[in-house]
Design a protein around this motif. Structure first.
Motif, PDB file in Angstrom:
ATOM      1  N   ALA A  58      76.720  39.676  27.434  1.00 16.39           N
ATOM      2  CA  ALA A  58      75.550  40.198  26.718  1.00 16.39           C
ATOM      3  C   ALA A  58      74.256  39.587  27.244  1.00 16.39           C
ATOM      4  O   ALA A  58      74.237  38.456  27.742  1.00 16.39           O
ATOM      5  N   ASP A  59      73.177  40.356  27.127  1.00 15.15           N
ATOM      6  CA  ASP A  59      71.843  39.846  27.439  1.00 15.15           C
ATOM      7  C   ASP A  59      71.154  39.289  26.194  1.00 15.15           C
ATOM      8  O   ASP A  59      70.266  38.449  26.282  1.00 15.15           O
ATOM      9  N   LEU A  60      71.552  39.807  25.033  1.00 12.55           N
ATOM     10  CA  LEU A  60      70.956  39.397  23.761  1.00 12.55           C
ATOM     11  C   LEU A  60      72.008  39.542  22.672  1.00 12.55           C
ATOM     12  O   LEU A  60      72.748  40.525  22.645  1.00 12.55           O
ATOM     13  N   ILE A  61      72.079  38.551  21.789  1.00  6.32           N
ATOM     14  CA  ILE A  61      72.919  38.646  20.597  1.00  6.32           C
ATOM     15  C   ILE A  61      72.014  38.885  19.398  1.00  6.32           C
ATOM     16  O   ILE A  61      71.029  38.163  19.204  1.00  6.32           O
ATOM     17  N   VAL A  62      72.336  39.901  18.614  1.00  2.00           N
ATOM     18  CA  VAL A  62      71.638  40.163  17.361  1.00  2.00           C
ATOM     19  C   VAL A  62      72.532  39.693  16.230  1.00  2.00           C
ATOM     20  O   VAL A  62      73.651  40.180  16.069  1.00  2.00           O
ATOM     21  N   GLU A  63      72.030  38.740  15.457  1.00  2.00           N
ATOM     22  CA  GLU A  63      72.801  38.208  14.320  1.00  2.00           C
ATOM     23  C   GLU A  63      72.289  38.824  13.043  1.00  2.00           C
ATOM     24  O   GLU A  63      71.124  38.675  12.704  1.00  2.00           O
ATOM     25  N   CYS A  64      73.167  39.530  12.334  1.00  2.00           N
ATOM     26  CA  CYS A  64      72.844  40.027  10.997  1.00  2.00           C
ATOM     27  C   CYS A  64      74.088  39.870  10.128  1.00  2.00           C
ATOM     28  O   CYS A  64      74.557  40.819   9.503  1.00  2.00           O
ATOM     29  N   ALA A  65      74.625  38.652  10.151  1.00  2.00           N
ATOM     30  CA  ALA A  65      75.833  38.314   9.395  1.00  2.00           C
ATOM     31  C   ALA A  65      75.468  37.358   8.269  1.00  2.00           C
ATOM     32  O   ALA A  65      74.935  37.770   7.240  1.00  2.00           O
ATOM     33  N   THR A  66      75.709  36.074   8.461  1.00  2.00           N
ATOM     34  CA  THR A  66      75.347  35.034   7.498  1.00  2.00           C
ATOM     35  C   THR A  66      74.909  33.791   8.260  1.00  2.00           C
ATOM     36  O   THR A  66      75.205  33.646   9.454  1.00  2.00           O
ATOM     37  N   ALA A  67      74.229  32.899   7.570  1.00  2.00           N
ATOM     38  CA  ALA A  67      73.795  31.653   8.200  1.00  2.00           C
ATOM     39  C   ALA A  67      74.991  30.841   8.686  1.00  2.00           C
ATOM     40  O   ALA A  67      74.931  30.188   9.735  1.00  2.00           O
ATOM     41  N   GLN A  68      76.097  30.887   7.965  1.00  2.00           N
ATOM     42  CA  GLN A  68      77.282  30.130   8.366  1.00  2.00           C
ATOM     43  C   GLN A  68      77.872  30.679   9.661  1.00  2.00           C
ATOM     44  O   GLN A  68      78.211  29.915  10.578  1.00  2.00           O
ATOM     45  N   VAL A  69      78.019  32.000   9.751  1.00  2.00           N
ATOM     46  CA  VAL A  69      78.539  32.611  10.974  1.00  2.00           C
ATOM     47  C   VAL A  69      77.621  32.289  12.148  1.00  2.00           C
ATOM     48  O   VAL A  69      78.080  31.973  13.258  1.00  2.00           O
ATOM     49  N   LEU A  70      76.328  32.352  11.918  1.00  2.00           N
ATOM     50  CA  LEU A  70      75.359  32.039  12.966  1.00  2.00           C
ATOM     51  C   LEU A  70      75.529  30.609  13.451  1.00  2.00           C
ATOM     52  O   LEU A  70      75.579  30.340  14.652  1.00  2.00           O
ATOM     53  N   SER A  71      75.619  29.664  12.516  1.00  2.00           N
ATOM     54  CA  SER A  71      75.742  28.260  12.872  1.00  2.00           C
ATOM     55  C   SER A  71      77.013  27.992  13.672  1.00  2.00           C
ATOM     56  O   SER A  71      77.003  27.239  14.649  1.00  2.00           O
ATOM     57  N   GLU A  72      78.095  28.637  13.284  1.00  2.00           N
ATOM     58  CA  GLU A  72      79.378  28.437  13.962  1.00  2.00           C
ATOM     59  C   GLU A  72      79.347  28.922  15.404  1.00  2.00           C
ATOM     60  O   GLU A  72      80.075  28.399  16.256  1.00  2.00           O
ATOM     61  N   ASN A  73      78.528  29.907  15.704  1.00  2.00           N
ATOM     62  CA  ASN A  73      78.493  30.500  17.041  1.00  2.00           C
ATOM     63  C   ASN A  73      77.263  30.119  17.855  1.00  2.00           C
ATOM     64  O   ASN A  73      77.109  30.587  18.979  1.00  2.00           O
ATOM     65  N   LEU A  74      76.393  29.284  17.301  1.00  2.00           N
ATOM     66  CA  LEU A  74      75.078  29.059  17.893  1.00  2.00           C
ATOM     67  C   LEU A  74      75.139  28.573  19.336  1.00  2.00           C
ATOM     68  O   LEU A  74      74.489  29.138  20.218  1.00  2.00           O
ATOM     69  N   GLU A  75      75.908  27.543  19.603  1.00  2.00           N
ATOM     70  CA  GLU A  75      75.922  26.995  20.966  1.00  2.00           C
ATOM     71  C   GLU A  75      76.530  27.977  21.952  1.00  2.00           C
ATOM     72  O   GLU A  75      76.029  28.138  23.076  1.00  2.00           O
ATOM     73  N   LEU A  76      77.592  28.659  21.555  1.00  2.00           N
ATOM     74  CA  LEU A  76      78.226  29.628  22.441  1.00  2.00           C
ATOM     75  C   LEU A  76      77.269  30.770  22.781  1.00  2.00           C
ATOM     76  O   LEU A  76      77.241  31.262  23.916  1.00  2.00           O
ATOM     77  N   ILE A  77      76.482  31.187  21.802  1.00  3.21           N
ATOM     78  CA  ILE A  77      75.489  32.245  22.059  1.00  3.21           C
ATOM     79  C   ILE A  77      74.447  31.771  23.069  1.00  3.21           C
ATOM     80  O   ILE A  77      74.221  32.405  24.108  1.00  3.21           O
ATOM     81  N   LEU A  78      73.800  30.655  22.761  1.00  4.86           N
ATOM     82  CA  LEU A  78      72.669  30.207  23.571  1.00  4.86           C
ATOM     83  C   LEU A  78      73.085  29.704  24.948  1.00  4.86           C
ATOM     84  O   LEU A  78      72.259  29.634  25.858  1.00  4.86           O
ATOM     85  N   ALA A  79      74.354  29.379  25.113  1.00  4.84           N
ATOM     86  CA  ALA A  79      74.835  29.014  26.439  1.00  4.84           C
ATOM     87  C   ALA A  79      74.814  30.206  27.385  1.00  4.84           C
ATOM     88  O   ALA A  79      74.784  30.032  28.618  1.00  4.84           O
TER      89      ALA A  79
END
Length: 251
Positions: A58-79
């Motif tokens: 992906a070139d961009l991840i759009v998060e519209c789930a929950t803060a918890q789901v976002l936090s769990e995936n944050l490093e993997l996304i930004l890597a």
């Protein structure tokens, strides 16, 4: 072709997927949402949990789930790519804010904060040094707040940081204002449950150094967490995040 991955795909996500389908310069790479109901003809992979290979495509991840789901995936996304996040209440957690800023620096990534239901978020940010007092009042139906009140009630009043803890899915407006303005501890949130309303209404009041601004926003919701306006604003935020479109662009 810009490839977009989704964490969560409810009302906002589906509006964005439809928007992407109308464009020739974007495509949906994947959707991570174990509860996703495909009533919009999605052709991409739908995953219960995305792996590193999915994010890497992906070139961009759009998060519209929950803060918890976002936090769990944050490093993997930004890597692997940039992020546009709608669960702005995640920034109410100081540890998340530190991690997000550090990871952006480590990987050279950008986190886009969409304005969502708010008009004038850029003005709040630009005026940051002058604000001395900022309050955000939200009036929603009890069902939107996960409550069963039978009369109008103030269910929370205090610092926005605590509001993010108690109402993480309902105060993203408050979190965005706090993040853009004077912070989560100085911004004051007031949340009102009213069984007579069918809208999500927000009053944002800012004052300081000879300036006073009040923003009144109301959007039909019928008991939903997300109002009618937000999906439209989300599509505009996506276009601006990807730098797409010729002609006039409001930034």
């Amino acid at each position: 072709m810009r490839r977009i991955g989704f964490l969560g795909c409810g009302k906002i996500g589906k509006a964005l997927v439809r928007h992407i389908a109308e464009r020739e310069d974007m495509a949906v790479e994947f959707i991570q949402d174990p509860g996703f109901i495909n009533d919009i003809g999605v052709q991409c992979p739908v995953l219960a949990k995305a792996d590193e290979a999915a994010f890497a495509g992906a070139d961009l991840i759009v998060e519209c789930a929950t803060a918890q789901v976002l936090s769990e995936n944050l490093e993997l996304i930004l890597a692997h790519c940039d992020l546009m996040m709608f669960s702005v209440t995640a920034f109410g957690d100081p540890d998340f804010e530190r991690r997000a800023k550090a990871l952006c620096g480590t990987y050279g990534r950008t986190i886009f904060i969409p304005h969502g239901a708010i008009l004038g978020l850029d003005g709040i940010f630009d005026g940051g040094p002058v604000w001395r007092q900022v309050t955000v009042e939200t009036v929603k139906s009890p069902s939107s707040l996960g409550r069963q009140d039978n009369r109008r009630s103030v269910v929370y009043e205090g610092p926005t940081r605590e509001a993010c803890v108690h109402f993480p899915r309902n105060v993203n407006v408050h979190a965005a204002v706090a993040l853009a303005g004077i912070g989560f501890d100085r911004t004051i949130s007031r949340i009102i449950s009213d069984p007579e309303v069918s809208t999500n209404a927000h009053r944002i009041s800012l004052s300081g150094d000879g300036i006073s601004i009040t923003l009144d926003i109301s959007s039909y919701a019928a008991g939903a967490v997300t109002g009618a306006y937000t999906p439209y604003s989300a599509c505009g935020s996506l276009d601006r995040a990807l730098g797409n479109g010729a002609g006039l662009r409001f930034v």
